[in-house]
Each structure stands twice: as C-alpha cells, then as structure tokens.
Design an enzyme around this catalytic site. Structure first.
Site, PDB file in Angstrom:
ATOM      1  N   LYS A 179       0.731  -0.977   0.259  1.00  0.00           N
ATOM      2  CA  LYS A 179       0.049   0.227  -0.347  1.00  0.00           C
ATOM      3  C   LYS A 179       0.679   1.627   0.185  1.00  0.00           C
ATOM      4  O   LYS A 179       1.560   2.146   1.082  1.00  0.00           O
ATOM      5  CB  LYS A 179      -1.182   0.264   1.515  1.00  0.00           C
ATOM      6  N   GLY A 232       6.499   5.780   8.068  1.00  0.00           N
ATOM      7  CA  GLY A 232       5.724   6.861   8.329  1.00  0.00           C
ATOM      8  C   GLY A 232       6.062   7.558   9.564  1.00  0.00           C
ATOM      9  O   GLY A 232       6.944   7.257  10.356  1.00  0.00           O
ATOM     10  N   SER A 233       4.596   7.330  10.337  1.00  0.00           N
ATOM     11  CA  SER A 233       4.617   8.555  11.356  1.00  0.00           C
ATOM     12  C   SER A 233       4.437   7.790  12.497  1.00  0.00           C
ATOM     13  O   SER A 233       4.384   6.616  12.645  1.00  0.00           O
ATOM     14  CB  SER A 233       3.489   9.967  11.260  1.00  0.00           C
ATOM     15  N   VAL A 236       1.497   7.047  13.987  1.00  0.00           N
ATOM     16  CA  VAL A 236       0.190   5.992  12.966  1.00  0.00           C
ATOM     17  C   VAL A 236       1.469   4.688  12.805  1.00  0.00           C
ATOM     18  O   VAL A 236       0.664   2.918  13.657  1.00  0.00           O
ATOM     19  CB  VAL A 236      -0.135   5.827  11.193  1.00  0.00           C
ATOM     20  N   GLY A 237       2.566   4.699  13.496  1.00  0.00           N
ATOM     21  CA  GLY A 237       2.946   3.262  13.285  1.00  0.00           C
ATOM     22  C   GLY A 237       3.081   2.549  14.779  1.00  0.00           C
ATOM     23  O   GLY A 237       3.134   1.708  14.400  1.00  0.00           O
ATOM     24  N   GLU A 254       9.126   1.992  10.704  1.00  0.00           N
ATOM     25  CA  GLU A 254      10.721   3.167  11.317  1.00  0.00           C
ATOM     26  C   GLU A 254       9.838   4.247  10.587  1.00  0.00           C
ATOM     27  O   GLU A 254       8.842   4.376   9.967  1.00  0.00           O
ATOM     28  CB  GLU A 254      11.128   2.547   9.865  1.00  0.00           C
ATOM     29  N   CYS A 288      12.946  12.000   7.046  1.00  0.00           N
ATOM     30  CA  CYS A 288      12.769  11.628   8.433  1.00  0.00           C
ATOM     31  C   CYS A 288      14.280  12.301   8.602  1.00  0.00           C
ATOM     32  O   CYS A 288      14.094  12.145  10.126  1.00  0.00           O
ATOM     33  CB  CYS A 288      12.853  10.233   8.005  1.00  0.00           C
ATOM     34  N   GLU A 388       8.327  16.422  16.014  1.00  0.00           N
ATOM     35  CA  GLU A 388       8.881  16.246  14.530  1.00  0.00           C
ATOM     36  C   GLU A 388       7.493  17.528  13.640  1.00  0.00           C
ATOM     37  O   GLU A 388       6.766  17.500  13.558  1.00  0.00           O
ATOM     38  CB  GLU A 388       8.433  15.153  14.141  1.00  0.00           C
TER      39      GLU A 388
END
Ligand code: NAD
Length: 491
Positions: A179, A232-233, A236-237, A254, A288, A388
């Site tokens: 995705k 990703g963020s 969410v991760g 990550e 990142c 961040e």
C-alpha cells in the site's frame, strides 16, 4: 496516456491492472496548484483481502523458486528503472515537489537497492551448522519465507523506500501486498510496472493504489498477512504495531525523528554549517533524517550561528524543475500553514527568528513555498525543539559542555539519526557511544543512507529489526532448527 512506464492509473492485483473505474483521487502539484494530478482510481478495503488471497496463491511457487533465479527479476527491474528514470523522476517531482536532481537520485538509488539486496538471495536460506548434537547426527538451521507480507510506505521517498521493502521481501521469497502513499500514486505505478515488465509472476506483487488508511488497516488486520513493514509517522506506526502484536504478526515500523547535529568547540565550523543547512533544508526538511536541531558549544556559538545563517541565505527556494532551485515547496498548503503556525508559536514563547520562516510568493507559481527558517533562543523542551515538524525549520540550541550537549541531543522521544562535528577522535567516539539514535555520524549530515548499512530508529523512531544492511532479510524470513539423524539410530 498509457505508456510502458505508466500503464494504468489503477491498482495491480493478481497479475492484472484493475479497470479504471470506481472512486477516484485528484491532487495538485505542490509546486503549482494549476497542475492537477490524476485522477487515479482508488483501491478500497475489500481490495486488500483480494490482494492477500492472490499473494497467498503465488507465495508457495515464488518462495520455492531457486535463490539464483529469484533475484534475476530484481536485476532486470533495476535495468528498466534506469531506462525509465527520467520519466519516473519527472512524475515524482510533480507529486511531491522534490527537486529534479533529488528525484533522479532517488529513482536511481532505488535501482541500486534492488541490486544490492537482490544479490543477497543465494545466502538468504542459509543458517548455522551446529555440528553433531549426538554421534552420527547433524543439527543446522534454515531460514524460510513467511508467505504473504504487507508493505505500507510514506510519501516522502515514494520510490526508494518501497524499493528497500519490496527487494527484501521478494528476495527472501515472500509474496507482497503493497500500500503506497496516496500522495504519490503514479510513482508507485511506475515501480510496479518495472517489476511486472521484468517478469515477476502474477500475484507475487500486488499494489493498492490511492488507498487511504482503511486499506492499510485491512491489510494489517488480515490474518493471512504474516508480517507488515511500515514506514511513516510515529503516531500511525505505533498504532499499527500494537494491532500486529495483538494477533501475533511481525512488525517492522520505521518512524519519525527530531534529528540533532552537535557542534563541538573544535569542529570545522564552515563544514558543520554547510552540513546543517543542507541537512535541514534539502527537500524542504521533509526527510525522516533531516536535521531539525543543532546543539552548539560555547566556543563556536557565534561563529557557527553566523556561518549557518549565511549558508541558509545561499539556498534558493524555487520551482523544483528549475535546475537553479536548491529547495522546492513543502508537500501541501496544509503543511505550509502548520509550519508557519509552529514558527509563530515558538516566537511567541521567546524564540528568535534568525532567518526565513515566511511564505514565498514572488516570482513563483501558486505553490507551498516557505523560506528555510533558523531559530534560536528556544528552550530545548519547547515544542519547536521536541516535535517532528517535517519541514524546513531548524532550531539552534546552546549547551554549556559535552554532557549537556548529549542530554539535549538525547532529550526527545525520538532516536533516528544524530551527528557530531569535531576534530577530536576521542570526543567523536564518546558521542558515538552516548548518542541515542539508530544512525550516528561523525562529521557528516544526518541524511543519507547506504544500502549495506542497517537503518532503524531507536525509541519512538522505530520498532522491530532495522531495514537494509547484512540482516535486511531476517525480518522477512523465519528460522527453523533442523535435527538430522540420517541412520535413524536411537539415542
Ligand atoms: P503517515 O504515517 O501519514 O503515512 C504512512 C503510510 O501509512 C501511508 O501509506 C498512509 O496512507 C498509511 N496510513 C496512514 N494511516 C494509516 C492507518 N491508520 N492504517 C494503515 N495505514 C495508514 O506518514 P507520511 O506522512 O506518509 O510520511 C511522513 C512520516 O514518515 C514522517 O513522520 C517521517 O519521519 C516518516 N518517515 C520515516 C522514515 C524512516 O526510515 N524512519 C523514512 C521516511 C519517512
């Protein structure tokens, strides 16, 4: 118009491009809102289940294929990526606003990643021979593929980050449901097309285009998906990792960072300032590993600050297709508004703006352009130095001595990348030991990764084993201990 590079504007599932019908997504080029991107035809959560079923069917054959033949597809795909790099990079620039040079480097870097990781295939099933556990016997280990794995990727490296995950998952013998970020769907279609044209068998890679969070959630919850690698963020991760842990599936996530450079009294100030400016502002600070904090010791505080402001002033913000532009737009007007508010709020709490932090419009198309911002006099615990932002905003923080510099550098929830500038080997090693980050550099800016070096965040910047490096395939394989008693003689 369809081409070999962009054959469709839809998902690729079970060996076919889906019909161009159903819900669509349209976006604008962050560099010029008159340039409308799309529409693309969006995957829906039900497609995740179909893609997993297709992958499950393909997994056994692909996983059983020889480890000499498997990587040949990746090598051919790398060749196609190089042939098509110009077209792919141009579309990547339209989708995310990366300068033409950076986009080209990302696409070519993706080809290198496929080759580097693919070349590890012959060793991926090998384990340790533990010799005789009893006379006449032999014990050894084997690594085997997991079956179906899910990959979820972000918008900021929409080509090279998926290459890392796809190369490792396929080399290890798994079938993949990917995705990609809905922000860069055509870049994902181009990568999929290269792999398909290179001869990847049907069902081995399934790409769900334009899908939102619901598609990702369906993938993470699907019990046939043995592992998910996510970039990703942090927000969410970490949520996804919890869902995966809840059903006993593997997670490799990550995540974000708040990366610091420490500049010691004996540093080459000019080199450190160049590194801080390029590390903070290339791709508008949206890597990142971008530098977002610089911790400076008293002996070089003033000279470093002046050099940094000078280096920052040299950087040209402009249209990313213009070879004279060093920095393009940020990803969207929403992100632009967020960065401006964060800078204003920090100023209202006492931070001083040394340069930048304003919206740029003059001589530019209608886009999300922001001048690179350097702030000082913020507290190390202020949100501007903690959260961040993922934009071109750099905070200078003062430290009285090495111990305080370490405390400040380590004093956020993140632990992705850090660097120290010094001429002294002893100081360099001391900081390498004490900095809490998965990637630590000496006299180098924090961005920039080599495929043979592991990349994984510590603390809130990552969870699970790192990507890349010599153990890149471990996450995508499981180890089996084999007890072999060829004669059948009883113990
Ligand atoms: P994001 O977390 O918003 O989205 C990442 C992916 O997850 C996208 O494909 C998105 O559609 C999907 N997603 C979003 N919500 C989901 C949900 N609830 N369930 C399942 N999938 C979901 O991140 P982003 O804005 O695309 O990327 C920027 C972030 O990625 C930054 O925080 C950056 O630091 C981080 N990043 C980390 C690394 C690294 O190696 N550590 C590399 C690149 C980017």
């Amino acid at each position: 118009m369809a081409s070999a590079t962009f054959p469709r504007r839809s998902s690729y599932l079970g060996g076919s491009w889906l019909p161009e019908s159903g819900p669509t997504d349209t976006r604008v080029n962050p560099a010029d809102s008159r340039d409308v991107l799309g529409p693309v035809f969006c995957a829906e959560p039900a497609h995740a289940g179909q893609a997993v079923a297709a992958a499950a069917t393909a997994a056994a054959t692909w996983g059983g294929r020889s480890t000499v033949l498997r990587p040949q597809v990746l090598m051919r795909a790398a060749g196609l990526i190089r042939e098509r790099a110009g077209e792919i990079a141009a579309e990547l620039t339209r989708e995310v606003g990366k300068t033409a040079a950076e986009a080209q480097a990302e696409v070519l870097g993706g080809a290198t990643v496929l080759e580097t990781i693919g070349s590890a295939a012959p060793w991926c099933g090998g384990g340790r021979i533990t010799d005789r556990y009893r006379e006449g016997t032999m014990g050894f280990t084997r690594r085997q593929p997991l079956g179906v794995v899910g990959l979820i990727t972000p918008w900021n490296f929409p080509f090279s980050n998926p290459c890392v995950k796809i190369a490792a998952a396929l080399t290890a013998g798994n079938a993949v449901v990917w995705k990609p970020s809905p922000v860069a769907p055509m870049t994902a279609i181009a990568l999929t097309a290269c792999l398909v044209d290179a001869g990847l068998p049907p069902g081995v890679l399934n790409t769900l285009i334009g899908g939102d969070a619901g598609v990702g959630q369906a993938l993470v919850r699907d019990r046939q998906v043995a592992a998910v690698s996510f970039t990703g963020s942090t927000e969410v991760g970490q949520r996804l990792a919890a869902v995966l842990a809840g059903r006993g599936a593997r997670a490799q996530v990550e995540l974000g960072g708040k990366n610091a450079i420490v500049v010691l009294d004996d540093a080459d100030v000019e080199a450190a300032a160049r590194a801080a400016a390029s590390g903070a502002f290339a791709f508008a600070g949206q890597k990142c590993t971008s530098v977002s904090r610089v911790v400076v010791l008293p002996g070089v505080r003033d000279s470093f600050r002046d050099a940094l402001v000078e280096e920052t002033a040299r950087l040209r913000v402009g249209v990313p297709t213009d070879p004279g532009s060093d920095i393009g737009p940020v990803i969207s007007q929403v992100a632009l508004g967020r960065h401006l508010s964060a800078v204003d709020a920090a100023r209202s709490r006492g931070a001083r703006s040394l340069t930048g932090g304003v919206r740029l419009t003059e001589g530019l198309p209608e886009g999300a352009y922001l001048s690179p911002a350097v702030l000082d006099r913020a507290s190390a615990t202020d949100p501007i130095a903690q959260d961040e932002l993922f934009g071109p905003v750099l905070v200078l923080l003062d430290a009285a001595d090495h111990d305080e510099a370490v405390r400040i550098a380590n004093g956020t929830k993140y632990g992705l990348a850090a660097s120290v500038y010094t001429a002294d080997l002893g100081s360099a090693f001391a900081f390498v030991e004490r900095l809490e980050a998965g990637i630590v550099k000496v006299n180098e800016p924090t961005p920039g990764l080599e495929p043979h070096m592991p990349a994984g965040g510590w603390k809130a910047s990552g969870y699970g084993p790192p990507e890349l490096g010599p153990s890149a395939l471990d996450f995508f394989t499981r180890e089996k201990s084999v007890y072999l008693n060829p004669s059948g003689a009883p113990a």
